[in-house]
Design an enzyme around this catalytic site. Structure first.
Site, PDB file in Angstrom:
ATOM      1  N   ARG A  22       1.063  -0.564  -0.212  1.00 36.61           N
ATOM      2  CA  ARG A  22      -0.094   0.020   0.123  1.00 36.61           C
ATOM      3  C   ARG A  22       1.099   1.311   0.122  1.00 36.61           C
ATOM      4  O   ARG A  22       2.435   1.609   0.553  1.00 36.61           O
ATOM      5  CB  ARG A  22      -0.971  -0.081   0.858  1.00 36.61           C
ATOM      6  CG  ARG A  22      -0.304   0.008   2.683  1.00 36.61           C
ATOM      7  CD  ARG A  22      -1.183  -0.520   3.943  1.00 36.61           C
ATOM      8  NE  ARG A  22      -2.224   1.010   3.850  1.00 36.61           N
ATOM      9  CZ  ARG A  22      -2.686   1.383   4.946  1.00 36.61           C
ATOM     10  NH1 ARG A  22      -3.074   0.235   5.117  1.00 36.61           N
ATOM     11  NH2 ARG A  22      -3.800   3.115   4.835  1.00 36.61           N
ATOM     12  N   ASP A  24       0.905   5.933   0.293  1.00 38.89           N
ATOM     13  CA  ASP A  24       0.287   7.194   0.510  1.00 38.89           C
ATOM     14  C   ASP A  24      -0.921   7.761  -0.232  1.00 38.89           C
ATOM     15  O   ASP A  24      -0.142   7.376  -1.137  1.00 38.89           O
ATOM     16  CB  ASP A  24       0.834   8.623   0.656  1.00 38.89           C
ATOM     17  CG  ASP A  24       2.120   8.231   2.415  1.00 38.89           C
ATOM     18  OD1 ASP A  24       1.883   7.379   2.665  1.00 38.89           O
ATOM     19  OD2 ASP A  24       3.203   8.405   2.208  1.00 38.89           O
ATOM     20  N   TYR A  82       9.790   4.207  -5.684  1.00 36.33           N
ATOM     21  CA  TYR A  82       9.163   5.316  -5.441  1.00 36.33           C
ATOM     22  C   TYR A  82       9.778   6.699  -6.504  1.00 36.33           C
ATOM     23  O   TYR A  82      11.109   6.708  -6.390  1.00 36.33           O
ATOM     24  CB  TYR A  82       8.959   6.510  -3.678  1.00 36.33           C
ATOM     25  CG  TYR A  82       7.394   5.784  -3.316  1.00 36.33           C
ATOM     26  CD1 TYR A  82       6.338   6.173  -3.166  1.00 36.33           C
ATOM     27  CD2 TYR A  82       8.130   4.884  -2.708  1.00 36.33           C
ATOM     28  CE1 TYR A  82       5.478   6.354  -2.477  1.00 36.33           C
ATOM     29  CE2 TYR A  82       7.077   4.181  -1.856  1.00 36.33           C
ATOM     30  CZ  TYR A  82       5.994   4.591  -1.894  1.00 36.33           C
ATOM     31  OH  TYR A  82       4.378   4.701  -1.463  1.00 36.33           O
ATOM     32  N   ARG A 169       8.135  11.316   1.283  1.00 38.60           N
ATOM     33  CA  ARG A 169       7.832  12.465   1.349  1.00 38.60           C
ATOM     34  C   ARG A 169       8.979  13.871   2.464  1.00 38.60           C
ATOM     35  O   ARG A 169       9.674  14.611   1.671  1.00 38.60           O
ATOM     36  CB  ARG A 169       6.720  13.675   2.172  1.00 38.60           C
ATOM     37  CG  ARG A 169       5.456  13.257   0.990  1.00 38.60           C
ATOM     38  CD  ARG A 169       3.504  13.275   1.719  1.00 38.60           C
ATOM     39  NE  ARG A 169       3.232  12.474   1.132  1.00 38.60           N
ATOM     40  CZ  ARG A 169       1.326  12.072   2.011  1.00 38.60           C
ATOM     41  NH1 ARG A 169       1.060  13.384   2.453  1.00 38.60           N
ATOM     42  NH2 ARG A 169       0.300  11.695   1.185  1.00 38.60           N
TER      43      ARG A 169
END
Length: 267
Positions: A22, A24, A82, A169
């Site tokens: 999973r 964000d 990512y 992030r």
């Protein structure tokens, strides 16, 4: 959610769809893998067409394979990747706006690259974890960290065995502050040593966290699982995936060559 309801509609039985991981909210998955167990005898090709006919336009099932009982999309996932795209050009094309972050101030890319390499390896990343995380351990391993510049863009990619809540992030936000000169290059080393959240740069806003990621599967485990396929009897797993979202006309992901195989393309 929606994928579970669609699957139940097609196979006419209660099923559980298990995803390989999973992310964000707002992240676009380029190669999500999932599996489900069903007694249905529907051919995989027909099942794929039927599922895609029921799904909303922002999600596509690019392949469905029969898989052995030993296959598990989550347990055999070995890494995620990512990608953040920062546009350093004066303007952003309108159709790219939801997928990139526009940086108007100059960035010192060499400083960012050096700072990013200090993240490689196994570390305690608790300083980059946002509140609300349910993780039992804050140690993660980053196997690859890239900061690449090309044609008015700065691409930041991180690959690891897992990520804490909003961890990426925080890392990207800190690298940007280092690139702007607001934080010293040594800040990353100090953050990793002290694990002090107060030293971390600002987390990028939710709107900018919309970039592809990959799930990589242990190829040897998959190959062992394939060899045991002939031993399957009535109860079979059907792997739904990999999934990818509609990229708004920016180009579509190429289909995987084999279920769970590493991508030859590195974005």
């Amino acid at each position: 959610g929606t994928d579970l309801l669609r699957a139940r509609q097609l196979v006419q039985e209660r099923v559980t769809v298990v995803g390989s991981g999973r992310t964000d909210a707002g992240v676009h998955a380029r190669a999500q893998v999932a599996h489900l167990k069903t007694h249905s005898a529907i051919a995989t090709e027909k099942l794929q067409r039927a599922v895609n006919g029921l799904l909303p336009p922002d999600i596509t099932v690019s392949r469905i394979d029969d898989a052995p009982e030993t296959f598990h999309a989550q347990r055999q996932a070995v890494s995620k990747r990512y990608r953040y795209t920062l546009v350093t050009a004066p303007a952003v094309l309108p159709f790219e706006r939801p997928y990139v972050h526009h940086v108007r101030s100059p960035l010192r890319v060499a400083r960012m690259r050096r700072a990013a390499q200090r993240l490689r390896g196994s570390h305690d990343f608790r300083a980059f974890r946002a509140s609300g995380s349910s993780a039992t351990t804050t140690r993660r391993r980053l196997s690859d960290v890239q900061v690449r510049q090309r044609s008015g863009r700065l691409v930041i990619e991180l690959e690891g065995n897992g990520f804490l809540y909003k961890m990426v992030r925080g890392i990207v936000g800190t690298l940007m502050e280092i690139g702007r000169g607001r934080l010293p290059e040594e800040a990353m080393t100090r953050i990793m040593r002290t694990k002090d959240r107060r030293l971390v740069g600002p987390f990028l806003h939710e709107a900018f966290k919309r970039f592809p990621w990959n799930e990589h599967i242990d190829e040897r485990a998959v190959e062992r699982a394939r060899r045991s396929l002939e031993r399957l009897e009535a109860d079979r797993f059907r792997g739904l995936g990999p999934f990818k979202t509609n990229d708004g006309g920016l180009g579509h992901a190429e289909p995987l060559r084999e279920l769970g195989s590493r991508h030859a393309e590195r974005f």
